[in-house]
Design a protein around this motif. Structure first.
Motif, PDB file in Angstrom:
ATOM      1  N   PRO A  94       0.843  -1.196   0.000  1.00 40.22           N
ATOM      2  CA  PRO A  94       0.000   0.000   0.000  1.00 40.22           C
ATOM      3  C   PRO A  94       0.882   1.251   0.000  1.00 40.22           C
ATOM      4  CG  PRO A  94       0.198  -0.860   2.222  1.00 40.22           C
ATOM      5  CD  PRO A  94       0.910  -1.841   1.313  1.00 40.22           C
ATOM      6  N   SER A  95       0.274   2.387  -0.113  1.00 47.40           N
ATOM      7  CA  SER A  95       1.010   3.646  -0.006  1.00 47.40           C
ATOM      8  C   SER A  95       1.779   3.660   1.312  1.00 47.40           C
ATOM      9  CB  SER A  95       0.021   4.813  -0.050  1.00 47.40           C
ATOM     10  OG  SER A  95       0.715   6.022   0.092  1.00 47.40           O
ATOM     11  N   ASN A  96       3.038   4.037   1.260  1.00 46.74           N
ATOM     12  CA  ASN A  96       3.930   4.079   2.417  1.00 46.74           C
ATOM     13  C   ASN A  96       4.198   2.695   3.017  1.00 46.74           C
ATOM     14  OD1 ASN A  96       5.611   5.886   3.822  1.00 46.74           O
ATOM     15  ND2 ASN A  96       4.279   5.741   5.620  1.00 46.74           N
ATOM     16  N   GLY A  97       3.974   1.649   2.251  1.00 49.72           N
ATOM     17  CA  GLY A  97       4.175   0.288   2.739  1.00 49.72           C
ATOM     18  C   GLY A  97       5.614  -0.053   3.063  1.00 49.72           C
ATOM     19  N   LEU A  98       6.563   0.736   2.551  1.00 47.66           N
ATOM     20  CA  LEU A  98       7.978   0.535   2.884  1.00 47.66           C
ATOM     21  C   LEU A  98       8.498   1.699   3.733  1.00 47.66           C
ATOM     22  CD1 LEU A  98       9.377  -0.815  -0.526  1.00 47.66           C
ATOM     23  CD2 LEU A  98       8.862  -2.110   1.556  1.00 47.66           C
ATOM     24  N   GLY A  99       7.592   2.355   4.436  1.00 45.16           N
ATOM     25  CA  GLY A  99       7.952   3.498   5.262  1.00 45.16           C
ATOM     26  C   GLY A  99       9.088   3.187   6.225  1.00 45.16           C
ATOM     27  N   GLY A 100      10.125   4.007   6.188  1.00 48.70           N
ATOM     28  CA  GLY A 100      11.258   3.861   7.096  1.00 48.70           C
ATOM     29  C   GLY A 100      12.351   2.930   6.621  1.00 48.70           C
ATOM     30  N   VAL A 101      12.084   2.077   5.667  1.00 48.78           N
ATOM     31  CA  VAL A 101      13.097   1.146   5.159  1.00 48.78           C
ATOM     32  C   VAL A 101      14.105   1.935   4.316  1.00 48.78           C
ATOM     33  CG1 VAL A 101      13.504  -0.877   3.689  1.00 48.78           C
ATOM     34  CG2 VAL A 101      11.473  -0.786   5.151  1.00 48.78           C
ATOM     35  N   LEU A 122      13.598   3.553 -11.001  1.00 48.03           N
ATOM     36  CA  LEU A 122      13.465   2.703  -9.809  1.00 48.03           C
ATOM     37  C   LEU A 122      13.420   3.519  -8.516  1.00 48.03           C
ATOM     38  CD1 LEU A 122      13.089  -0.106  -8.750  1.00 48.03           C
ATOM     39  CD2 LEU A 122      15.559  -0.495  -8.980  1.00 48.03           C
ATOM     40  N   ARG A 123      14.271   4.528  -8.394  1.00 47.33           N
ATOM     41  CA  ARG A 123      14.262   5.368  -7.190  1.00 47.33           C
ATOM     42  C   ARG A 123      12.873   5.967  -6.914  1.00 47.33           C
ATOM     43  NH1 ARG A 123      17.589   8.630  -4.012  1.00 47.33           N
ATOM     44  NH2 ARG A 123      19.437   7.991  -5.166  1.00 47.33           N
ATOM     45  N   PRO A 124      12.215   6.607  -7.893  1.00 42.83           N
ATOM     46  CA  PRO A 124      10.901   7.193  -7.602  1.00 42.83           C
ATOM     47  C   PRO A 124       9.862   6.167  -7.137  1.00 42.83           C
ATOM     48  CG  PRO A 124      11.748   8.078  -9.656  1.00 42.83           C
ATOM     49  CD  PRO A 124      12.664   6.953  -9.248  1.00 42.83           C
ATOM     50  N   LEU A 125       9.927   4.960  -7.664  1.00 44.61           N
ATOM     51  CA  LEU A 125       8.996   3.918  -7.221  1.00 44.61           C
ATOM     52  C   LEU A 125       9.205   3.600  -5.748  1.00 44.61           C
ATOM     53  CD1 LEU A 125       6.859   1.725  -7.691  1.00 44.61           C
ATOM     54  CD2 LEU A 125       8.693   0.258  -8.557  1.00 44.61           C
ATOM     55  N   LEU A 126      10.459   3.476  -5.337  1.00 39.62           N
ATOM     56  CA  LEU A 126      10.760   3.177  -3.933  1.00 39.62           C
ATOM     57  C   LEU A 126      10.342   4.329  -3.025  1.00 39.62           C
ATOM     58  CD1 LEU A 126      14.219   1.500  -4.541  1.00 39.62           C
ATOM     59  CD2 LEU A 126      12.065   0.353  -3.924  1.00 39.62           C
ATOM     60  N   VAL A 127      10.596   5.547  -3.457  1.00 38.30           N
ATOM     61  CA  VAL A 127      10.185   6.719  -2.678  1.00 38.30           C
ATOM     62  C   VAL A 127       8.663   6.771  -2.565  1.00 38.30           C
ATOM     63  CG1 VAL A 127      10.146   9.254  -2.664  1.00 38.30           C
ATOM     64  CG2 VAL A 127      12.278   8.036  -3.165  1.00 38.30           C
ATOM     65  N   GLU A 128       7.970   6.482  -3.641  1.00 44.11           N
ATOM     66  CA  GLU A 128       6.504   6.468  -3.629  1.00 44.11           C
ATOM     67  C   GLU A 128       5.970   5.485  -2.590  1.00 44.11           C
ATOM     68  OE1 GLU A 128       2.550   7.224  -4.491  1.00 44.11           O
ATOM     69  OE2 GLU A 128       4.313   8.373  -5.103  1.00 44.11           O
ATOM     70  N   LEU A 129       6.691   4.410  -2.367  1.00 43.29           N
ATOM     71  CA  LEU A 129       6.274   3.407  -1.385  1.00 43.29           C
ATOM     72  C   LEU A 129       6.729   3.760   0.031  1.00 43.29           C
ATOM     73  CD1 LEU A 129       6.826   0.173  -3.484  1.00 43.29           C
ATOM     74  CD2 LEU A 129       4.657   1.277  -2.894  1.00 43.29           C
ATOM     75  N   GLY A 130       7.372   4.912   0.192  1.00 45.03           N
ATOM     76  CA  GLY A 130       7.745   5.380   1.522  1.00 45.03           C
ATOM     77  C   GLY A 130       9.158   5.054   1.943  1.00 45.03           C
ATOM     78  N   ALA A 131       9.900   4.363   1.108  1.00 46.55           N
ATOM     79  CA  ALA A 131      11.279   4.011   1.465  1.00 46.55           C
ATOM     80  C   ALA A 131      12.149   5.263   1.467  1.00 46.55           C
ATOM     81  CB  ALA A 131      11.838   2.990   0.474  1.00 46.55           C
ATOM     82  N   THR A 132      13.180   5.221   2.280  1.00 45.52           N
ATOM     83  CA  THR A 132      14.198   6.261   2.291  1.00 45.52           C
ATOM     84  C   THR A 132      15.296   5.805   1.332  1.00 45.52           C
ATOM     85  OG1 THR A 132      13.725   6.792   4.591  1.00 45.52           O
ATOM     86  CG2 THR A 132      15.877   7.460   3.749  1.00 45.52           C
ATOM     87  N   VAL A 133      15.657   6.647   0.383  1.00 42.71           N
ATOM     88  CA  VAL A 133      16.687   6.304  -0.608  1.00 42.71           C
ATOM     89  C   VAL A 133      17.777   7.379  -0.504  1.00 42.71           C
ATOM     90  CG1 VAL A 133      17.144   5.681  -3.013  1.00 42.71           C
ATOM     91  CG2 VAL A 133      14.859   5.319  -2.057  1.00 42.71           C
ATOM     92  N   PRO A 134      18.691   7.219   0.470  1.00 45.42           N
ATOM     93  CA  PRO A 134      19.636   8.292   0.766  1.00 45.42           C
ATOM     94  C   PRO A 134      20.845   8.384  -0.159  1.00 45.42           C
ATOM     95  CG  PRO A 134      20.020   6.463   2.239  1.00 45.42           C
ATOM     96  CD  PRO A 134      18.823   6.104   1.409  1.00 45.42           C
ATOM     97  N   SER A 135      21.088   7.352  -0.939  1.00 42.97           N
ATOM     98  CA  SER A 135      22.304   7.335  -1.757  1.00 42.97           C
ATOM     99  C   SER A 135      21.961   7.108  -3.217  1.00 42.97           C
ATOM    100  CB  SER A 135      23.248   6.226  -1.284  1.00 42.97           C
ATOM    101  OG  SER A 135      22.694   4.961  -1.589  1.00 42.97           O
ATOM    102  N   ARG A 136      22.972   7.265  -4.041  1.00 44.55           N
ATOM    103  CA  ARG A 136      22.808   6.900  -5.443  1.00 44.55           C
ATOM    104  C   ARG A 136      22.642   5.395  -5.541  1.00 44.55           C
ATOM    105  NH1 ARG A 136      24.809  10.566  -9.570  1.00 44.55           N
ATOM    106  NH2 ARG A 136      24.779   8.665 -10.798  1.00 44.55           N
TER     107      ARG A 136
END
Length: 180
Positions: A94-101, A122-136
């Motif tokens: 769901p939306s934010n289903g990967l929140g905090g990961v 790929l990065r925008p998809l992960l962000v959309e799911l709530g994941a934190t993507v701090p690096s390249r």
């Protein structure tokens, strides 16, 4: 530290899986004081069930990934983006289903022509799911597979300044929840 590796290559035990595991190894080396528990999900092994609802095994896999500290998500480049297999798995959240990961996008390809696919698709998809993507993310041209360990070690060093604080923060946050 809980690390989940999810690979969306339709071919089981692919070179993309090898690249993803090498990235996970590089991440483990960035946090030598943390013991690591790793779960590897090769989506080729579950492809026949991805469109079944409900599907208990996939629900368990989704839960395990969402509970991880670090998620390495890898796909070969298909038509300048990630595979439908990976998209079908991630669509189960769901939306934010990967929140905090803390997530790391990884893609492989035959040439550098699509090297921005990692960051642009790929990065925008992960962000959309709530994941934190701090690096390249990492894009590996498969003609360089013989240099894999060196490439992922260099990638880890180059991204340590953003990855280590994000991962450490996620681990500490999870520990506080279990203590509290």
């Amino acid at each position: 530290m809980k690390i989940a590796v999810v690979v969306g290559n339709p071919k089981p035990a692919s070179r993309t899986l090898r690249v993803a595991e090498s990235v996970a190894d590089a991440i483990e080396k960035l946090l030598p004081g943390e013991s690591a528990e790793r779960q590897v999900i090769d989506l080729a092994d579950y492809s026949s069930r991805l469109f079944e609802w409900p599907e208990p095994t996939l629900a368990e896999l989704n839960d395990a990934v969402a509970a991880s500290d670090v998620l390495v998500v890898a796909s070969p480049t298909y038509k300048a983006t990630y595979t439908g297999l990976l998209k079908a798995f991630l669509d189960r959240y769901p939306s934010n289903g990967l929140g905090g990961v803390v997530a790391v996008p990884v893609m492989t390809g035959a040439s550098a022509d699509h090297s921005m696919a990692t960051e642009v698709n790929l990065r925008p998809l992960l962000v959309e799911l709530g994941a934190t993507v701090p690096s390249r993310g990492l894009y590996l041209v498969m003609t360089r597979i013989a240099e894999l360990d060196q490439i992922t070690a260099e990638w880890g060093s180059a991204n340590a300044a953003t990855l280590v604080p994000a991962i450490s923060g996620r681990i500490e946050s999870r520990r506080e929840v279990t203590r509290g």
